[in-house]
Design an enzyme around this catalytic site. Structure first.
Site, PDB file in Angstrom:
ATOM      1  N   TYR A 136       0.841  -1.212   0.000  1.00 12.42           N
ATOM      2  CA  TYR A 136       0.000   0.000   0.000  1.00 12.42           C
ATOM      3  C   TYR A 136       0.876   1.263   0.000  1.00 12.42           C
ATOM      4  O   TYR A 136       0.500   2.296  -0.524  1.00 12.42           O
ATOM      5  CB  TYR A 136      -0.969  -0.030   1.183  1.00 12.42           C
ATOM      6  N   LYS A 167      -3.129   8.544   2.772  1.00 14.01           N
ATOM      7  CA  LYS A 167      -4.380   8.364   3.526  1.00 14.01           C
ATOM      8  C   LYS A 167      -4.222   8.865   4.960  1.00 14.01           C
ATOM      9  O   LYS A 167      -5.183   9.381   5.549  1.00 14.01           O
ATOM     10  CB  LYS A 167      -4.817   6.897   3.520  1.00 14.01           C
TER      11      LYS A 167
HETATM   12  P1  NAD Z   1     -12.494   3.531  -8.383  1.00 20.18           P
HETATM   13  O1  NAD Z   1     -11.366   3.270  -9.311  1.00 20.18           O
HETATM   14  O2  NAD Z   1     -13.825   3.054  -8.750  1.00 20.18           O
HETATM   15  O3  NAD Z   1     -12.574   5.085  -8.012  1.00 20.18           O
HETATM   16  C1  NAD Z   1     -11.445   5.918  -7.955  1.00 20.18           C
HETATM   17  C2  NAD Z   1     -11.857   7.219  -8.598  1.00 20.18           C
HETATM   18  O4  NAD Z   1     -10.798   8.190  -8.477  1.00 20.18           O
HETATM   19  C3  NAD Z   1     -12.160   7.060 -10.093  1.00 20.18           C
HETATM   20  O5  NAD Z   1     -13.470   7.498 -10.357  1.00 20.18           O
HETATM   21  C4  NAD Z   1     -11.145   7.965 -10.757  1.00 20.18           C
HETATM   22  O6  NAD Z   1     -11.646   8.575 -11.922  1.00 20.18           O
HETATM   23  C5  NAD Z   1     -10.898   8.979  -9.642  1.00 20.18           C
HETATM   24  N1  NAD Z   1      -9.672   9.736  -9.854  1.00 20.18           N
HETATM   25  C6  NAD Z   1      -8.392   9.304  -9.856  1.00 20.18           C
HETATM   26  N2  NAD Z   1      -7.553  10.315 -10.164  1.00 20.18           N
HETATM   27  C7  NAD Z   1      -8.342  11.403 -10.369  1.00 20.18           C
HETATM   28  C8  NAD Z   1      -8.095  12.746 -10.745  1.00 20.18           C
HETATM   29  N3  NAD Z   1      -6.857  13.201 -11.012  1.00 20.18           N
HETATM   30  N4  NAD Z   1      -9.150  13.609 -10.844  1.00 20.18           N
HETATM   31  C9  NAD Z   1     -10.411  13.188 -10.607  1.00 20.18           C
HETATM   32  N5  NAD Z   1     -10.714  11.923 -10.270  1.00 20.18           N
HETATM   33  C10 NAD Z   1      -9.693  11.046 -10.156  1.00 20.18           C
HETATM   34  O7  NAD Z   1     -12.011   2.861  -6.993  1.00 20.18           O
HETATM   35  P2  NAD Z   1     -12.618   2.933  -5.512  1.00 20.18           P
HETATM   36  O8  NAD Z   1     -11.987   1.792  -4.820  1.00 20.18           O
HETATM   37  O9  NAD Z   1     -14.077   3.092  -5.550  1.00 20.18           O
HETATM   38  O10 NAD Z   1     -11.929   4.250  -4.926  1.00 20.18           O
HETATM   39  C11 NAD Z   1     -12.647   5.312  -4.311  1.00 20.18           C
HETATM   40  C12 NAD Z   1     -11.929   5.756  -3.041  1.00 20.18           C
HETATM   41  O11 NAD Z   1     -12.036   4.717  -2.069  1.00 20.18           O
HETATM   42  C13 NAD Z   1     -10.429   6.024  -3.202  1.00 20.18           C
HETATM   43  O12 NAD Z   1     -10.074   7.141  -2.423  1.00 20.18           O
HETATM   44  C14 NAD Z   1      -9.812   4.763  -2.622  1.00 20.18           C
HETATM   45  O13 NAD Z   1      -8.497   4.988  -2.157  1.00 20.18           O
HETATM   46  C15 NAD Z   1     -10.776   4.509  -1.486  1.00 20.18           C
HETATM   47  N6  NAD Z   1     -10.740   3.163  -0.897  1.00 20.18           N
HETATM   48  C16 NAD Z   1     -10.801   2.055  -1.704  1.00 20.18           C
HETATM   49  C17 NAD Z   1     -10.766   0.800  -1.122  1.00 20.18           C
HETATM   50  C18 NAD Z   1     -10.803  -0.437  -1.981  1.00 20.18           C
HETATM   51  O14 NAD Z   1     -10.404  -1.506  -1.505  1.00 20.18           O
HETATM   52  N7  NAD Z   1     -11.293  -0.389  -3.196  1.00 20.18           N
HETATM   53  C19 NAD Z   1     -10.673   0.657   0.271  1.00 20.18           C
HETATM   54  C20 NAD Z   1     -10.625   1.801   1.064  1.00 20.18           C
HETATM   55  C21 NAD Z   1     -10.656   3.055   0.468  1.00 20.18           C
END
Ligand code: NAD
Length: 264
Positions: free
Chosen positions: A156, A163
């Site tokens: 990570y 984060k």
């Molecule tokens: P996802 O890929 O569906 O969403 C990530 C989003 O970030 C996408 O829509 C992408 O377009 C956007 N993004 C990235 N760079 C960008 C930029 N420069 N400008 C605008 N948008 C941008 O994946 P997700 O897992 O739904 O991620 C959403 C959030 O949840 C993130 O912050 C991720 O770190 C967090 N998260 C994810 C998990 C997991 O296991 N999937 C766990 C905990 C937290």
């Protein structure tokens, strides 16, 4: 539908497809009567987000790349023009070069450290500052984080550092805006199979570890996160701010693998 979000308008940032956490949140909010606007990053994703937004009766879609502050300003201007005020925002945005989401944290480059921090952390502060100006009658802001911020998770790496800074930002923003009735919280979600999640090396192993070693012996879904987001964005949580709320089947409370795992 109980209409918990009836009369509330909010911005959802971070839907890439129907597996996105932001999509799980959007559905939970719309089911309770919220009116939603969506941002999308680039036209290719826009084509996927448009039909999803339409499913929730929204045609209010705006392009936004948080690396380009002019595009963030354009979103705020459009919200101001169309709605005038805003009740909530969801920031579900994160990015780091996947070549650095493996191996040693110590090998993180200066360029990718800065880029990861700006996109995954500072963008929330920039958006919060602008959105707060539209929250004239109070409001709620929510971002997404992961337990790799407080404990070391293999691969990570720099994302964990970003984060940690994001979680600190939640507390500072909550203090900045609390007196104006604007609450700022985060959900720390367990691993979920999404586009962003797939960028982390050995993501499948993380999911399987969580499933075997969390108290609830399961991973979480975008619906699980959506329900908790509904609580944090609605008046049900009106006394809650600056909180990092875990939606991870209880994984964060454990200190060793389950005995089931050890006995195998
Ligand atoms: P996802 O890929 O569906 O969403 C990530 C989003 O970030 C996408 O829509 C992408 O377009 C956007 N993004 C990235 N760079 C960008 C930029 N420069 N400008 C605008 N948008 C941008 O994946 P997700 O897992 O739904 O991620 C959403 C959030 O949840 C993130 O912050 C991720 O770190 C967090 N998260 C994810 C998990 C997991 O296991 N999937 C766990 C905990 C937290």
């Amino acid at each position: 539908m109980t209409g918990l979000m009836h009369g509330k308008r909010g911005l959802i940032m971070g839907v890439a497809n129907s597996h996105s956490i932001a999509w799980g949140i959007a559905r939970a909010l719309a089911a309770e009567g919220a009116e939603l606007a969506f941002t999308y990053q680039g036209e290719a994703l826009g084509k996927r987000v448009k039909p999803l937004a339409a499913e929730l009766n929204s045609e209010f879609l705006l392009p936004c790349d948080v690396e380009d502050i002019a595009s963030v300003d354009a979103v705020i201007d459009a919200l101001k023009e169309k709605w005038g005020t805003l009740d909530f925002i969801v920031h579900a945005i994160g990015f780091s070069d996947k070549n650095e989401l493996k191996g040693l944290y110590a090998d993180t480059t200066r360029d990718n450290f800065s880029r990861t921090m700006v996109i995954s952390c500072f963008s929330f502060t920039e958006i919060a500052k602008r959105a707060a100006e539209l929250m004239t009658d109070g409001g709620a802001m929510l971002t997404l984080t992961y337990g790799g911020s407080v404990r070391v998770m293999p691969n990570y790496n720099v994302m964990g550092v970003a984060k940690a800074a994001l979680e600190a930002s939640v507390r500072y923003l909550a203090a900045d805006y609390g007196a104006r009735g604007i609450r700022v919280n985060a959900i720390s979600a367990g691993p979920i199979r999404t586009l962003a999640g797939a960028g982390i090396s050995d993501a499948r192993a993380m999911l399987s570890w969580q499933q075997k070693n969390s108290p609830m012996r399961r991973t979480v879904t975008i619906e699980d996160v959506g329900s908790s987001a509904l609580y944090l964005l609605s008046d049900l949580s009106r006394g809650v701010t600056g909180e990092i709320h875990y939606v991870d089947s209880g994984y964060n409370i454990t200190s060793m693998p389950t005995l089931d795992t050890l006995r195998k």
